[in-house]
Design a protein around this motif. Structure first.
Motif, PDB file in Angstrom:
ATOM      1  N   LYS A   1       7.613  -8.729   1.959  1.00  0.00           N
ATOM      2  CA  LYS A   1       6.535  -7.931   2.549  1.00  0.00           C
ATOM      3  C   LYS A   1       5.493  -8.820   3.218  1.00  0.00           C
ATOM      4  CE  LYS A   1       5.669  -6.064  -1.446  1.00  0.00           C
ATOM      5  NZ  LYS A   1       6.782  -6.558  -2.259  1.00  0.00           N
ATOM      6  N   THR A   2       5.032  -9.800   2.471  1.00  0.00           N
ATOM      7  CA  THR A   2       4.025 -10.703   3.020  1.00  0.00           C
ATOM      8  C   THR A   2       4.588 -11.447   4.229  1.00  0.00           C
ATOM      9  OG1 THR A   2       3.240 -10.959   0.765  1.00  0.00           O
ATOM     10  CG2 THR A   2       2.419 -12.518   2.375  1.00  0.00           C
ATOM     11  N   LEU A   3       5.822 -11.876   4.085  1.00  0.00           N
ATOM     12  CA  LEU A   3       6.473 -12.616   5.158  1.00  0.00           C
ATOM     13  C   LEU A   3       6.556 -11.770   6.427  1.00  0.00           C
ATOM     14  CD1 LEU A   3       8.104 -15.302   5.552  1.00  0.00           C
ATOM     15  CD2 LEU A   3      10.134 -13.937   5.146  1.00  0.00           C
TER      16      LEU A   3
ATOM     17  N   VAL B   1      -3.964  -6.511   4.110  1.00  0.00           N
ATOM     18  CA  VAL B   1      -4.440  -6.496   2.726  1.00  0.00           C
ATOM     19  C   VAL B   1      -3.214  -6.544   1.822  1.00  0.00           C
ATOM     20  CG1 VAL B   1      -5.861  -5.318   1.042  1.00  0.00           C
ATOM     21  CG2 VAL B   1      -6.329  -5.029   3.458  1.00  0.00           C
ATOM     22  N   ASP B   2      -3.011  -7.696   1.210  1.00  0.00           N
ATOM     23  CA  ASP B   2      -1.839  -7.869   0.354  1.00  0.00           C
ATOM     24  C   ASP B   2      -2.130  -7.266  -1.016  1.00  0.00           C
ATOM     25  OD1 ASP B   2       0.689  -8.622  -0.147  1.00  0.00           O
ATOM     26  OD2 ASP B   2       0.379 -10.776   0.069  1.00  0.00           O
ATOM     27  N   GLU B   3      -1.095  -6.835  -1.685  1.00  0.00           N
ATOM     28  CA  GLU B   3      -1.228  -6.259  -3.036  1.00  0.00           C
ATOM     29  C   GLU B   3      -2.365  -5.253  -3.087  1.00  0.00           C
ATOM     30  OE1 GLU B   3       1.167  -7.279  -4.820  1.00  0.00           O
ATOM     31  OE2 GLU B   3       1.668  -9.254  -4.035  1.00  0.00           O
ATOM     32  N   ILE B   4      -2.296  -4.254  -2.231  1.00  0.00           N
ATOM     33  CA  ILE B   4      -3.412  -3.322  -2.108  1.00  0.00           C
ATOM     34  C   ILE B   4      -3.558  -2.450  -3.354  1.00  0.00           C
ATOM     35  CG2 ILE B   4      -2.166  -1.426  -0.983  1.00  0.00           C
ATOM     36  CD1 ILE B   4      -4.660  -1.089   0.793  1.00  0.00           C
TER      37      ILE B   4
HETATM   38 MG    MG Z   1       3.506 -10.560  -1.270  1.00  0.00          MG
END
Ligand code: MG
Ligand code: ADP
Ligand code: ZN
Length: 604
Positions: free
Chosen positions: A195-197, A247-250
């Motif tokens: 996801k982050t990638l 916004v990561d890990e929202i």
């Molecule tokens: Mg992540």
């Protein structure tokens, strides 16, 4: 202090000029030995006829000639001596006299100024608590740039996100036709699915500034700061538009409000509210897109995912076989691979691995190769890495007593035989009694093919297989150890899920008794949605499924007692049985193998 010390040393080593009393000087002048006298204030520098230099001092406030006369020097003798008078009242004089007093004062002033600057700095910091801590990725930074090429698989997700990239690249095209691009995109998927990638890849493709911030960073220490950070972040992004806010890990802030998780939620709620307000405040042509990622979409506040906010949902699945191979290839770049490397085989053996797992597999493989001082990564490095990633490192030092070794061998052999005999269980590909991670031993199975759906029959056989170790211990030793505790847990969880989730119990019928992560569709916490009477029935069903599993494991193990014994004894001897050897023993005892394919799920 340093300057003073240096001065003292230097002035000490300077050639010392002898000082004589003024009476001696008068005598010398009288006999005509003195060539020249230099007068600086009351300091006298005397040069003799033989070029010798001496120093002396006169009285303050009286002229030198007068003094010399008083000592009885005649004016004739004095006339033979050259007298030069230097004015000392110049700048140097003032400076030299004042410096000793001025220097400390200057130092003290500097010190105070420095201190006050520090204090002011701290004050500024206190004021900037509200400022967003977002990390900004510059689109022109070629080194850290991630593009879609760096993300393997996730085809649908990439398609979906290409639209966003398109919009950020040429917003006019969309705005001219009156289209509104979604304001928010939420990426969901299991941990490590990229996801982050992927979010970073979107920014890399679009070539726009990327504001990266994690949900938990919003909520730091001070009440009200989360909300002001949000304001700040959006202000910055609008200035830099077109831009992406990520916004990561929202789920750290986006959890359902008023959830009754006890105190301390105000801060989170304010932060969440502020995000909602900011997203509503976007003008259609603001060109700022908010992306978010979470692996708990079920706990998100419904207001966050309604149309007009995070209305695009992009789901990232665990990679399938082909995708796993692609991911492995991406992470194999820069690692010198030996000729025998077969990434396809590794991909086949790693069902259920996420992108992050595969990354770590490749890395572990390289570490193993480096530890053995090899310049290339070989296939067996990767094979060992699979097991390491899946089960943790081997614990060779974990020595078993003879009895424990026997118990573990029979336990694992029990799992293995049940799995090999029951028609719907996955075939076994490795059995071992070497401790790994938390497990005393392990049996690896590999599904015949990759599955998205699992059937009731498979679950029933899986439960029997999980209980195989327990049954084996009971059957052989007439006693039970703590070994099968995680097996029992797995079997029970599976049985309960069959009954309450998947409608796989005839007694309860096709009713989903739990779901939604313990929340109703309106988001409030639901303890239990069914009655006491149903609950009793559920418990009864679960224990029926378990005892059925025990029974079928018992039948298999006593029917194939010879093969069972043979496997266990072989395990005691060699500790690890690979597929080939294992299957040889089975066929020797007349067990017909399932159509085999490649392996890996673990039962400990
Ligand atoms: Mg992540
Ligand atoms: P998460 O979904 O938990 O945010 P990440 O995006 O942080 O996962 O992924 C962790 C790492 O796993 C990435 O840095 C990358 O190396 C690897 N990875 C995950 N998915 C993929 C993929 N589809 N292609 C290539 N690498 C991947
Ligand atoms: Zn077990």
């Amino acid at each position: 202090m340093l300057i003073t010390a240096v001065y003292l040393v230097v002035s000490d080593t300077a050639p010392t000029v002898p000082e004589i009393p003024i009476s001696d000087l008068a005598k010398s002048v009288g006999v005509g030995e003195v060539k020249k006298i230099l007068v600086e204030g009351e300091k006298l520098t005397i040069t003799y006829q033989n070029d010798e230099i001496k120093k002396s001092k006169k009285e303050v406030g009286s002229a030198l000639s007068q003094t010399l006369f008083n000592y009885g020097v005649t004016s004739i003798a004095l006339a033979k001596t050259e007298i030069e008078i230097k004015d000392e009242s110049g700048f140097m004089y003032v400076l030299l006299n004042l410096l000793p007093f001025l220097l400390p004062i200057v130092f003290i002033l500097f010190f105070f100024w420095y201190l006050s600057k520090q204090v002011r700095g701290a004050g500024m910091q206190a004021l900037s608590f509200g400022q967003s801590k977002a990390r900004i990725t510059d689109p022109n930074d070629k080194n850290n740039r991630v593009t879609f090429k760096d993300v393997a698989g996730c085809k649908e997700a990439k398609e979906e996100l290409k639209e966003i990239v398109d919009f950020l690249k040429s917003p006019k095209k969309f705005l001219d036709i009156g289209a509104r691009i979604p304001k928010g995109v939420i990426l969901t998927g299991a941990p490590g699915t990229g996801k982050t990638l992927l979010a970073r890849a979107v920014a890399g493709e679009a070539g726009v500034p990327f504001f990266h911030l994690s949900g938990s960073e919003f909520v730091e220490m001070f009440v009200g700061v989360g909300a002001s950070r949000v304001r700040d972040l959006f202000k910055m992004a609008k200035k830099a538009a077109p831009a992406i806010i990520f916004v990561d890990e929202i789920d750290a802030i986006g959890r359902t409000r008023g959830g009754g998780f006890g105190g301390g939620n105000d801060e989170r709620e304010q932060t969440l509210n502020q995000i909602l307000v900011e997203m509503d405040g976007f003008e259609p042509n603001d060109k700022v897109i908010v992306m978010a990622a979470t692996n708990r979409p079920d706990v998100l506040d419904p207001a966050l995912i309604r149309p007009g906010r995070f209305d695009r949902k992009v789901l990232l699945d665990l990679p399938d076989r082909a995708d796993r191979e692609e991911i492995l290839k991406i992470h194999a770049v820069k690692k010198p691979l030996a000729e025998d490397i077969n990434l396809k085989l590794i991909a086949e053996r790693t069902p259920g691995f996420s992108g992050a797992d595969l990354y770590s597999l490749m890395n572990e493989g390289a570490i193993l190769a480096a530890r053995e001082n090899r310049k290339k990564v070989f296939q067996f490095d990767l094979i060992r890495a699979i097991e390491k990633v899946m089960l943790g490192p081997e614990r060779k030092s974990h020595l078993l007593s003879k009895k424990e070794k026997e118990i573990t061998a029979y336990h694992e052999a029990g799992h293995a035989i049940v799995a090999s005999v029951l028609p719907y269980a996955d075939p076994v590909h490795k059995v071992s009694i070497i401790a790994r991670g938390n497990a005393g031993g392990y049996t690896l199975k590999l599904p015949l093919e990759e599955r998205r759906l699992q059937s009731k029959k498979e679950f029933i056989d899986d439960i029997a297989m999980s209980l195989g170790g327990y049954v084996a211990e009971q059957m052989i030793f007439g006693d039970i150890t703590t070994g099968p505790s995680s097996d029992l847990q797995m079997a029970t969880n599976l049985a309960r899920a069959m009954v309450t989730r998947w409608g796989m119990s005839d007694l309860i019928g096709p009713i989903a008794l739990v779901g939604g992560g313990g929340r109703s569709q309106y988001g409030e916490v639901v303890e239990r949605e069914y009655s006491e009477a149903v609950s009793t029935k559920v418990d009864a069903e679960v224990s029926r499924i378990i005892s059925d599993g025990i029974k079928s494991a018992q039948i298999v193990l006593s029917e194939h007692r010879k093969a069972f014994d043979a496997i266990a004894r072989k395990l005691i001897e060699v500790e690890t049985l690979e597929q080939e050897e294992y299957e040889k023993i089975l066929t020797a005892h007349g067990i017909i193998l399932k159509k085999k394919d490649l392996p890996t799920t673990a039962t400990v």
